[in-house]
Each structure stands twice: as structure tokens, then as C-alpha cells.
Design a protein around this motif. Structure first.
Motif, short mmCIF file in Angstrom:
data_model
loop_
_atom_site.label_atom_id
_atom_site.label_comp_id
_atom_site.label_asym_id
_atom_site.label_seq_id
_atom_site.Cartn_x
_atom_site.Cartn_y
_atom_site.Cartn_z
N ALA A 1 66.92 36.98 47.75
CA ALA A 1 68.14 37.90 49.28
C ALA A 1 67.59 39.06 49.76
CB ALA A 1 69.28 37.63 47.93
N GLY A 2 68.33 38.80 50.57
CA GLY A 2 68.00 39.81 51.94
C GLY A 2 66.29 39.68 52.75
N GLU B 1 67.69 29.28 51.96
CA GLU B 1 68.83 29.52 51.87
C GLU B 1 69.55 29.31 50.15
OE1 GLU B 1 70.39 27.19 54.64
OE2 GLU B 1 69.99 27.56 56.46
N CYS C 1 68.05 30.22 48.82
CA CYS C 1 67.41 31.68 47.15
C CYS C 1 68.42 32.96 47.91
CB CYS C 1 66.42 32.03 48.24
SG CYS C 1 64.52 30.76 46.84
N GLY C 2 69.28 32.73 48.82
CA GLY C 2 69.84 34.01 49.60
C GLY C 2 69.27 34.51 50.81
N ALA C 3 68.50 34.03 50.97
CA ALA C 3 67.54 34.98 52.06
C ALA C 3 68.23 34.21 53.61
CB ALA C 3 65.99 34.06 51.27
N ARG C 4 66.98 34.84 54.37
CA ARG C 4 67.33 34.24 56.12
C ARG C 4 66.47 33.93 56.62
NH1 ARG C 4 69.34 38.41 60.83
NH2 ARG C 4 69.56 36.84 62.29
#
Length: 130
Positions: free
Chosen positions: A69-70, A94, A96-99
Motif C-alpha cells: 500500500a502506498g 489495486e 494490494c492497496g497501491a496506486r
């Protein structure tokens, strides 16, 4: 926006992605096809593509702990035809909470201009110039 991680789908995307990550000084993650949990004991994220250029549905994935994430993630591949690989890569990122910041390829053969914009995807060569 500079990525913190570059994704590269097997096989040629792995080579191009690793070279891009090295040039940028960021991490690299290989997206594997048809990976099973038997690959190792770590947790994996997996998704199945829509139809690709051969009308196949392919399962892609990577170890969950490799994209955090992040993270800001760029996918690099050799060729974009239907966009199926990029779409599934974006969904994995997404998950994984990443951008997701976009996709890059050597040859852009996308027929769908909207998809090119939505991903966003940038190519070095338009297929019509080959």
C-alpha cells in the motif's frame, strides 16, 4: 509521477520491466502467468484476464508482499494489443492497496483509444508504423 515499483509480465515484459526499474532506481516485480500456490508458501494475489489476442483467459499473479500500500506502480511490456494484461495488472495493484500510475510498452497496437486513455498507456511505436 515517478513509480516506486515497476511490474513486468513474463516473459519479455520481465526483461523490459527489470531494465526500466534499474534505470529508475526502483523495485521490480515479475507478474507470472498461471502461477499456483504451489509456487511457494507465500500469499499471492491473482486475477484472470479478459480475452487476449488469442482469445485466451490467463491467470496472472505475484507474491502479495512485493507490492505494498502506498507504492506507485508502472507496468512495462513489449506489446499492447487488447489491453487485457494491463487491465489485470491494474486490478492486482489495486488489490494490494497501491496506486496504478499507468502502463508503457514498446509497440502500441491498442484499437481502443478510450482504453489507451483510461489505463493510461504510452507506447514507443504505433503498430501502424511497423
Amino acid at each position: 509521477m515517478t513509480p516506486t515499483v515497476v511490474l513486468g509480465p513474463v516473459s519479455r515484459g520481465s526483461l523490459l520491466g527489470a531494465l526500466t526499474a534499474a534505470a529508475l532506481g526502483v523495485g521490480f516485480v515479475e507478474i507470472r502467468k498461471d502461477c499456483g500456490q504451489a509456487t511457494d508458501s507465500d500469499r499471492w494475489v491473482r486475477r484472470t484476464t479478459g480475452p487476449d489476442y488469442r482469445d485466451r483467459h490467463v491467470v496472472f499473479g505475484f507474491r502479495r508482499d512485493l507490492v505494498m500500500a502506498g507504492d506507485r506502480v508502472l507496468m512495462v511490456d513489449d506489446w499492447a494489443d487488447t489491453g487485457a494484461t494491463a487491465l489485470v495488472a491494474r486490478a492486482l495493484v489495486e488489490d494490494c492497496g497501491a496506486r496504478w500510475i499507468g502502463a508503457a510498452c514498446v509497440v502500441d497496437a491498442l484499437g481502443n483509444a478510450r482504453l489507451r486513455h483510461d489505463l493510461p498507456l504510452r507506447g514507443l511505436i504505433d503498430v501502424r508504423r511497423l
